[in-house]
Design a protein around this motif. Sequence first.
Motif, PDB file in Angstrom:
ATOM      1  N   ARG A 110       5.912 -56.609  26.054  1.00  0.00           N
ATOM      2  CA  ARG A 110       6.906 -56.405  25.009  1.00  0.00           C
ATOM      3  C   ARG A 110       6.458 -55.240  24.136  1.00  0.00           C
ATOM      4  NH1 ARG A 110       8.614 -60.993  20.773  1.00  0.00           N
ATOM      5  NH2 ARG A 110       6.659 -60.358  19.796  1.00  0.00           N
ATOM      6  N   VAL A 113       8.705 -54.184  17.800  1.00  0.00           N
ATOM      7  CA  VAL A 113       8.853 -55.450  17.090  1.00  0.00           C
ATOM      8  C   VAL A 113      10.306 -55.654  16.685  1.00  0.00           C
ATOM      9  CG1 VAL A 113       6.496 -55.464  16.192  1.00  0.00           C
ATOM     10  CG2 VAL A 113       8.284 -54.328  14.886  1.00  0.00           C
ATOM     11  N   GLY A 114      10.662 -56.919  16.488  1.00  0.00           N
ATOM     12  CA  GLY A 114      11.982 -57.251  15.967  1.00  0.00           C
ATOM     13  C   GLY A 114      13.112 -56.840  16.892  1.00  0.00           C
ATOM     14  N   VAL A 115      14.232 -56.416  16.274  1.00  0.00           N
ATOM     15  CA  VAL A 115      15.427 -56.073  17.050  1.00  0.00           C
ATOM     16  C   VAL A 115      15.228 -54.817  17.880  1.00  0.00           C
ATOM     17  CG1 VAL A 115      16.981 -57.205  15.432  1.00  0.00           C
ATOM     18  CG2 VAL A 115      16.385 -54.803  15.083  1.00  0.00           C
ATOM     19  N   ASN A 116      14.220 -54.025  17.540  1.00  0.00           N
ATOM     20  CA  ASN A 116      13.972 -52.788  18.280  1.00  0.00           C
ATOM     21  C   ASN A 116      13.002 -52.973  19.439  1.00  0.00           C
ATOM     22  OD1 ASN A 116      15.595 -51.179  16.540  1.00  0.00           O
ATOM     23  ND2 ASN A 116      13.932 -51.122  15.041  1.00  0.00           N
ATOM     24  N   SER A 117      12.585 -54.211  19.691  1.00  0.00           N
ATOM     25  CA  SER A 117      11.624 -54.448  20.770  1.00  0.00           C
ATOM     26  C   SER A 117      12.332 -54.475  22.120  1.00  0.00           C
ATOM     27  CB  SER A 117      10.886 -55.766  20.541  1.00  0.00           C
ATOM     28  OG  SER A 117      11.785 -56.851  20.638  1.00  0.00           O
ATOM     29  N   GLU A 170       4.035 -66.520  17.733  1.00  0.00           N
ATOM     30  CA  GLU A 170       5.000 -65.517  18.171  1.00  0.00           C
ATOM     31  C   GLU A 170       5.027 -65.419  19.691  1.00  0.00           C
ATOM     32  OE1 GLU A 170       5.696 -60.686  17.740  1.00  0.00           O
ATOM     33  OE2 GLU A 170       4.068 -61.677  16.660  1.00  0.00           O
ATOM     34  N   ASP A 173       6.796 -68.449  21.337  1.00  0.00           N
ATOM     35  CA  ASP A 173       8.252 -68.358  21.303  1.00  0.00           C
ATOM     36  C   ASP A 173       8.770 -67.372  22.340  1.00  0.00           C
ATOM     37  OD1 ASP A 173       8.261 -70.167  19.258  1.00  0.00           O
ATOM     38  OD2 ASP A 173       8.424 -68.661  17.672  1.00  0.00           O
ATOM     39  N   TRP A 174       8.086 -66.242  22.450  1.00  0.00           N
ATOM     40  CA  TRP A 174       8.512 -65.193  23.384  1.00  0.00           C
ATOM     41  C   TRP A 174       8.473 -65.702  24.819  1.00  0.00           C
ATOM     42  CZ3 TRP A 174       4.651 -61.097  25.339  1.00  0.00           C
ATOM     43  CH2 TRP A 174       5.270 -60.245  26.238  1.00  0.00           C
TER      44      TRP A 174
END
Length: 228
Positions: A110, A113-117, A170, A173-174
């Motif tokens: 991955r 981070v966040g929505v840009n990942s 984190e 969850d991923w």
Amino acid sequence: MRFLHSRGALLWAALAALSFGAAPPAIADDLGLIVDPVESVKGEVSVSYRVETPFTPRLEETLLQGMPATIAYEVGVWKRRAFWFDKSIVAMKREHKVAFVPWAKSFRVRTGVGVNSSSKSVASLDSLKAWLFEERRLALVPAAALDSTGSYYVSVRVTIRPVTEEDLGELEDWLSGESPDPAQTTRGLPRTLLGIAAGLSGLGDRTALVKSARFVPARLAKAPALLP
């Protein structure tokens, strides 16, 4: 005398960190981080770099056992200033989180981070090392934005960090979101990782910092554009 010797060693290390090798490319021996001379590509100040020995055998073994890791690159453009601290012109950071997924028998990476990942599947450890560490060219800043006669350099830092306890939630969850049985993965993943982590005391981060040879924008060599 021991105190004075330690102070002398620290001063020598600090001075060494500020110096530049005259003969390109610049190399950090432990990780094999190599930074090539800075070039101009389509009007952009660009640098190429690669990491030749990113993983130790011990780290490779733990990655294949399921221990995630984070690989971070920090790249900066600096302007030399006499009798003062160098000025940061550009600072970039890119982070990749890597985990072996047993049910897929492949690695998931991955980036960001966040929505840009974004996520990517990589079939093997060799493919992972090729994708993360083989030579890449990065455009940094338009040459026209720099003082054409100023003295600059590029710094490249790579850090390879085994997962910390803070990362586990984190990562859980991923990975559980991609598992064919998320409930089972959520219950079992943290205990597995913490068990591996318990055997990694002292492994620590692997990091290298390399500075390119100095360059003057008006004198930069022009490199051919890479093929798509």
